[in-house]
Design an enzyme around this catalytic site. Structure first.
Site, PDB file in Angstrom:
ATOM      1  N   ASP A  55      62.921  20.204  31.287  1.00  0.00           N
ATOM      2  CA  ASP A  55      61.863  20.620  32.212  1.00  0.00           C
ATOM      3  C   ASP A  55      62.260  20.524  33.694  1.00  0.00           C
ATOM      4  OD1 ASP A  55      60.543  20.446  29.743  1.00  0.00           O
ATOM      5  OD2 ASP A  55      59.612  18.523  30.231  1.00  0.00           O
ATOM      6  N   GLU A 225      53.272  26.944  27.242  1.00  0.00           N
ATOM      7  CA  GLU A 225      53.251  25.877  28.243  1.00  0.00           C
ATOM      8  C   GLU A 225      54.229  26.229  29.367  1.00  0.00           C
ATOM      9  OE1 GLU A 225      54.394  22.736  25.651  1.00  0.00           O
ATOM     10  OE2 GLU A 225      56.493  23.343  25.575  1.00  0.00           O
TER      11      GLU A 225
END
Length: 502
Positions: A55, A225
Site C-alpha cells: 500500500d 478498495e
C-alpha cells in the site's frame, strides 16, 4: 548501441531533464527534487526497498521523494509505519517507526495505507487502524501530524477522523488530494464502496459540500478498495484496486472525470499480474516528477515463488498517458543496473556475491549463481559480463527451475563467455550437456555484452555484436523458468541486467 552505452545515454538524458526541471522550479520559486528521473521502470531493480511492505503512497518534500507503506505483517503486528526517502528514486533511506500505536491512544493494530500531505509547513499522515467491522468498534481513519517528513508523527485528534461506516464503506485505505484551487479531499473506502469528503484548511476536520452533505459515494464498477486521485491536464483520474488482496488477481483500474467528485467514467484496467514477473499487483499511488510530464505508478506485488498473503514488496514502473489522455496499460519491466548498490530480489546459490559501485560481483566458484524470481518462456535477456579470472566462464542462466547450490544443481540453460577463448551454450539437469561452442577472444577484465534470445525451441546467443548470433541452436528441454547469472571457475562482474518478453 550496446547496453552500457544505453545506460550512459539514459543518465545523460536524465541529467538534461534534471536541468529542465530545475529551470521550471526556479521559475516557480520552489526547491526542486535533486533528480528528475526519466526511467522506463525501476531500472535499479524491483523491489526498490527491502522487506515486506504494501500500500505505498508517495509525496515530494524538500527535493526528496517520500514513500510511506503499510508494514505487511499479521494485523496484530501492524503497529507501526516506516518511511523511505530518495533524491532520485534510486537510492533509498529507511526511516523506521515514523508513526507507532504508542503515539495514537485509540489504535492497537492493523495500521494501514498511510497517506502523506504537507500543508502550511506541517506534515500530515492519514492512516487506517483497527480494521473495524462495525460502528460499535473503535477505529477507522486517523490523522497524525509532524514537523518533519520523517516524523515522529503523533495523533492530531485523540480520536479517528472517520470512525463509522458511511454508504457501506469501511473506513480504510484513505488518499488525500489537494486540488489546484487549494481544496483538499479525502478519498477512502473498503468493502466495495468508495466515498469522498472535503477536508478543511486545518486538514484535521471535514467540510461540507454545497448540498450540506459531508460524504459523497463515488463507487465505480468493480471497486474493492484503495482509491487514488490524480489530476493531469484538467482531467481527474480515480484509480482503485479490485479483486482480493491475498490472491494473484489483485489489480488496478481507473475512471476519468472533469470534477474531483465525479461522476466518473470507468475506462479500464491499468495494472495487473504478469505470470512471468509478479502477482497480486495493486493498491497503488502515483507520483509526477516535478516540472515534467513524467509519471510513475507505485504499488505492491507478490513474488512468483511466494503464496503467503503478507509476502508483498514495493515496486514502481513508468505510467504513460496516450494522446487522448487515457492511461496506457502498465508493463512490469525487469531490469537491474545495480545503481542502488543492492541486489534486492536476487537469490544466490553458491559463491559470494555483492552489489557495490553500480555492479554485481561474485568471487570464483564452481557454479555459483544468482536468480531473479521470474518465469519467462519467450524472452530476450541482456547483461554486461566481465570475467575476472583467466579460466572458466561467466554468463547468463535462463529457464531455470529447481535451483540449488552445486555446479550443475538446476534445470535450465546457461550461456557464458570464457577467457580461454570461447562462447559456450549448454543445459543442466544435475549434470552438464554442452549444446554449442564457438571461438572468440575473451580477455579477463574486459566487459562483454551478452544477449540470449529464447523463443520456443530456438536459442540464440549474441556477444557484443547484437546482429549476428555467435550460437544458434534448437532445443526443447526447458520451456520456462527463472533468469539470472552464473560463473564457473572464475569471478565475474555483472551489470545492466534486463529481461523482456518476446
Amino acid at each position: 548501441m550496446d547496453l552500457q552505452r544505453c545506460k550512459s545515454w539514459r543518465r545523460s538524458r536524465s541529467a538534461r531533464i534534471t536541468t529542465l526541471a530545475l529551470a521550471a522550479f526556479l521559475v516557480a520559486g520552489t526547491t526542486p527534487a535533486t533528480a528528475a528521473p526519466d526511467y522506463a521502470t525501476a531500472e535499479s531493480g524491483n523491489p526498490f526497498v527491502d522487506g515486506w511492505y504494501a500500500d505505498p503512497d508517495v509525496a515530494v518534500y524538500g527535493g526528496q521523494y517520500w514513500v510511506y507503506p503499510t508494514s505487511s505483517r499479521p494485523y496484530a503486528e501492524q503497529t507501526y509505519l516506516d518511511a523511505f526517502s530518495s533524491p532520485d528514486l534510486v537510492h533509498w533511506t529507511k526511516h523506521p517507526n515514523v508513526l507507532t500505536t504508542a503515539r495514537v491512544s485509540w489504535a492497537t493494530k492493523a495500521v494501514w495505507a498511510p497517506a502523506p500531505v504537507e500543508r502550511d509547513g506541517r506534515y500530515f499522515l492519514y492512516f487506517g487502524a483497527n480494521d473495524i467491522q462495525s460502528d460499535a468498534e473503535t477505529g477507522g481513519i486517523g490523522v497524525a501530524v509532524a514537523d518533519k517528513p520523517e516524523g515522529p508523527y503523533s495523533d492530531a485528534l485523540g480520536k479517528p477522523l472517520v470512525d463509522r461506516f458511511v454508504n457501506g464503506a469501511q473506513p480504510i485505505d484513505q488518499d488525500v488530494f489537494v486540488d489546484t484551487d487549494g481544496q483538499a479531499y479525502l478519498y477512502y473506502g473498503g468493502w466495495g464502496h468508495a466515498n469522498v469528503a472535503k477536508l478543511n484548511r486545518d486538514m484535521t476536520s471535514l467540510g461540507r459540500f454545497d448540498d450540506g452533505s459531508t460524504f459523497k459515494e463515488i463507487t465505480p464498477a468493480n471497486y474493492t478498495e484503495g482509491p487514488q486521485m490524480v489530476k493531469r491536464g484538467g482531467k481527474y483520474y480515480l484509480m482503485w484496486s479490485q479483486g482480493g488482496w491475498t490472491g494473484p488477481n489483485y489489480s488496478v483500474s481507473y475512471a476519468m472525470s472533469d470534477s474531483p467528485t465525479g461522476p466518473f467514467t470507468e475506462v479500464g484496467k491499468v495494472l495487473q499480474q504478469d505470470s512471468a514477473v509478479a502477482t497480486g499487483s495493486g493498491h497503488n499511488s502515483v507520483v509526477n516528477v516535478p516540472g515534467t510530464d513524467i509519471w510513475y505508478i507505485l504499488y505492491h506485488r507478490r513474488p512468483l515463488s511466494r503464496s503467503d498473503a503478507n509476502h508483498r514488496q514495493l515496486a514502481y514502473d513508468r505510467l504513460r498517458f496516450a494522446a487522448d489522455g487515457t492511461i496506457q496499460p502498465v508493463t512490469m519491466k525487469v531490469q537491474d543496473d545495480f545503481g542502488d548498490d543492492n541486489a534486492f530480489g536476487w537469490t544466490t546459490y553458491g559463491g559470494t556475491w555483492s552489489a557495490a559501485g553500480g555492479r554485481y560481483t561474485t568471487t570464483a566458484s564452481y557454479g555459483g549463481k544468482s536468480l531473479l524470481d521470474t518465469n519467462f518462456a519467450n524472452f530476450t535477456q541482456d547483461a554486461d559480463v566481465t570475467p575476472t579470472g583467466s579460466r572458466g566462464d561467466a554468463g547468463l542462466v535462463f529457464r531455470v527451475t529447481q535451483p540449488a547450490t552445486g555446479t550443475d544443481s538446476y534445470r535450465g540453460y546457461y550461456a557464458g563467455v570464457s577467457p580461454t577463448g570461447r562462447v559456450v551454450l549448454g543445459k543442466a539437469s544435475n549434470s552438464w550437456t554442452q549444446l554449442a561452442s564457438t571461438p572468440m577472444t575473451i580477455t579477463p577484465g574486459v566487459r562483454h555484452h551478452l544477449r540470449v534470445e529464447a523463443v520456443g525451441s530456438s536459442i540464440k546467443v549474441y556477444v557484443d555484436d547484437l546482429v549476428s548470433p555467435k550460437i544458434n541452436v534448437t532445443d526443447t528441454s526447458f520451456t520456462s523458468g527463472a533468469n539470472g547469472v552464473r560463473v564457473f571457475d572464475t569471478g565475474a562482474v555483472f551489470d545492466n541486467m534486463a529481461v523482456a518478453k518476446r
